[in-house]
Design an enzyme around this catalytic site. Structure first.
Site, PDB file in Angstrom:
ATOM      1  N   ARG A 168      13.602 -34.719 -43.971  1.00 11.80           N
ATOM      2  CA  ARG A 168      12.653 -35.670 -44.276  1.00 11.80           C
ATOM      3  C   ARG A 168      12.103 -35.893 -45.516  1.00 11.80           C
ATOM      4  O   ARG A 168      11.725 -37.077 -46.102  1.00 11.80           O
ATOM      5  CB  ARG A 168      11.626 -35.795 -43.060  1.00 11.80           C
ATOM      6  N   VAL A 169      12.008 -34.881 -46.398  1.00 12.72           N
ATOM      7  CA  VAL A 169      11.323 -34.778 -47.495  1.00 12.72           C
ATOM      8  C   VAL A 169      12.496 -34.220 -48.646  1.00 12.72           C
ATOM      9  O   VAL A 169      11.980 -34.673 -49.874  1.00 12.72           O
ATOM     10  CB  VAL A 169      10.060 -34.002 -47.558  1.00 12.72           C
TER      11      VAL A 169
END
Ligand code: ATP
Ligand code: MG
Length: 521
Positions: A380-381
């Site tokens: 997600r990052v």
């Protein structure tokens, strides 16, 4: 007997009782399964270290080589007693022994010298290579950094695994879960990531910490041999606990690993910590909690297991510039049963991490190794931290594989496919081949970028999926030998400049001309 004598005796008894149950001193009333129940010690705190003493008040020394006094750790505070786990050889603790407060919370001694070593949960060396010079000690539990102390993740940690670095990129300071059934290659992904740090320039190379939780000693030894052979022990510490150790020591191991990591992070360094694995950790915590008579909850795990794991993983961080800019990346591992990710511990840890890499038994058995299910895995990052070079090539491979997965499901029902669909499927198969990788052979990111770029530009057009791995190896070897400036330019600039792209396009044409044997049809 006169009443005065009785009064005097009563007084004496009272002072004796007082002494043995005072704030600072306690007496062992029972020992079972590595846990000591201690009367008194009303002033003790959670996670405080206690010192076991002989009857005449001398510290009891631990017989383990290089270890000092025998300590306990407070884990339960009860009305007039505490329960503490014995950190060391618990059979040497006997009923009636004196126990004193140390006033210190549990911490591990650390220093630069811990790199390259194998230590136990208490930071004591267990590799037979002598004492470790330390300069400070780090608390095993600490409050995680707040928002203001952190900066956003902006640099990649390269795993050397093509499927991950291109499509599920991990950033420094991120928590990425590796999850899968037994024997699907979870440990291998983590170890290859550690080995790949050798490919990073020295000033960017993270310190790696591998925490073995309740593993067989033989497994840890062969893993260390692997790291040593790859030259990766130079920047790695192993925190090893074996299945035969008391559950509290397994429970504390990942916290010790995080504490060692924080020592380096606070010095502005990048750190990678592997927790192998948190399923065994949860089981150890459950066992310990049952011994401490804490109430069991779902799947008999104590109710605070979620909080425990989130506290641990919250410690990974990318620190702000003011705090030195260090980072701690965590790769926790979870073992599933028959791919069931909806069990208690997997769902917990999935929700705590910033993404997960799914490994599948089916893929593994089909020979697709690393057995990463690219469709279900996410980061997600990490993509904001990817190098420009990898970003440029990853879009197409992602799209092709996604389309391939859709068609693959559909393929089972229809026999005659149109030409376009056939090409799509063929391309998908080639990418799947391209992402296969041997173990302990991580690929530096610039080589990955070249390899995927060439595939995107049609290096495999006109050949079959079976030939892909051989052609890829040949192409990379050709660049390494005849066009090595391509690699060095990407490594330095971390992007695919127009010059590099032009050079690569020429290289593809030249390679294809020289290897017509692969491109028959
Ligand atoms: P466990 O559940 O026992 O901890 P694991 O999921 O950690 O297993 P590994 O120990 O990493 O799995 O790997 C299982 C086996 O698969 C090992 O024998 C390993 O050598 C092999 N293996 C892993 N990755 C690859 C690969 N990319 N290519 C070939 N073999 C592999
Ligand atoms: Mg494993």
């Amino acid at each position: 007997m006169s009443t005065t004598i009785i009064e005097k005796l009563k007084k004496e008894i009272a002072t004796l009782e007082n002494e043995s149950t005072s704030e600072e001193v306690g007496v062992v009333s029972a020992v079972f399964d590595g846990i000591a129940e201690i009367d008194g010690l009303r002033g003790a705190e959670m996670m405080e270290m206690l010192s076991f003493e002989t009857a005449d008040g001398k510290p009891l020394t631990d017989a383990i080589e290089n270890a000092g006094a025998l300590f306990g750790l407070v884990l339960n505070l009860e009305e007039d007693s505490v329960k503490a786990v014995v950190l060391g050889e618990s059979y040497r603790v006997k009923e009636g022994m004196r126990v004193t407060k140390t006033g210190k919370l549990l911490s591990v001694p650390v220093g630069e010298g811990i790199v390259g070593r194998v230590v136990n949960t208490l930071g004591e060396p267990i590799d037979g290579r002598g004492a470790i010079e330390t300069d400070t000690s780090m608390p095993i539990e600490r409050v995680a950094y707040g928002v203001m102390d952190r900066s956003s993740v902006n640099e990649p940690i390269h795993t050397g695994i093509k499927a991950i670095d291109s499509m599920i990129p991990i950033g420094r300071g991120q928590r990425e879960l590796i999850i899968g059934d037994r024997g699907t290659g979870k440990t291998t992904v983590a170890i290859d990531t550690i080995i790949n740090q050798k490919n990073e320039p020295k000033d960017k190379r993270p310190i790696c910490i591998y925490v073995a939780i309740g593993q067989k000693r033989s497994k840890t030894a062969s893993l260390m041999a692997k790291l040593e052979a790859a030259g990766a022990m130079e920047y790695t510490t192993i925190v090893a606990t074996s299945a035969s150790e008391a559950s509290p020591l397994l429970f504390l191991a990942p916290f010790a690993g995080a504490a060692i990591g924080e020592y380096f992070m606070q010095k502005g360094r990048d750190v990678l910590v592997v927790f192998d694995d948190l399923s065994k950790h949860a089981v150890a915590y459950r066992q310990m909690s049952l011994l401490l008579r804490r109430p069991p909850g779902r799947e008999a795990y104590p109710g605070d297991i979620f909080y425990l794991h989130s506290r641990l993983l919250e410690r990974s961080a990318k620190l702000s510039k003011e705090l030195g800019g260090g980072s701690l990346t965590a790769l926790p591992i979870i073992e599933t049963q028959e791919g069931d990710i909806s069990a208690y511990i997997p769902t917990n840890v999935i929700s705590i991490t910033d993404g997960q890499i799914f490994l599948e038994g089916d893929l593994f058995n089909k020979g697709i190794r690393p057995a990463i299910n690219v469709g279900n895995s996410v980061s997600r990052v990490g993509s904001s931290a990817q190098t420009k070079a990898m970003k440029k090539v990853s879009g197409k491979i992602k799209l092709e594989l996604a389309q391939f997965r859709e068609l693959e499901a559909f393929m089972q029902f229809s026999s005659d496919l149109d030409a376009e669909t056939k090409t799509r499927i063929d391309n998908g198969r080639k990418y799947v081949e391209l992402l296969k990788q041997d173990q302990n052979a991580p690929v530096p990111f610039y080589e990955q970028a070249v390899s995927i770029y060439a595939a995107n530009q049609g290096l495999y057009n006109g050949t079959t999926p079976e030939n892909v791995r051989e052609i890829e190896a040949g192409f990379v070897a050709f660049i390494k030998r005849d066009r090595k400036e391509i690699f060095s330019q990407i490594e330095d600039s971390r992007e695919l400049s127009d010059d590099v792209i032009a050079a690569l396009d020429t290289a593809i044409v030249d390679f294809k001309d020289a290897h017509s044997k692969y491109y028959g049809s």
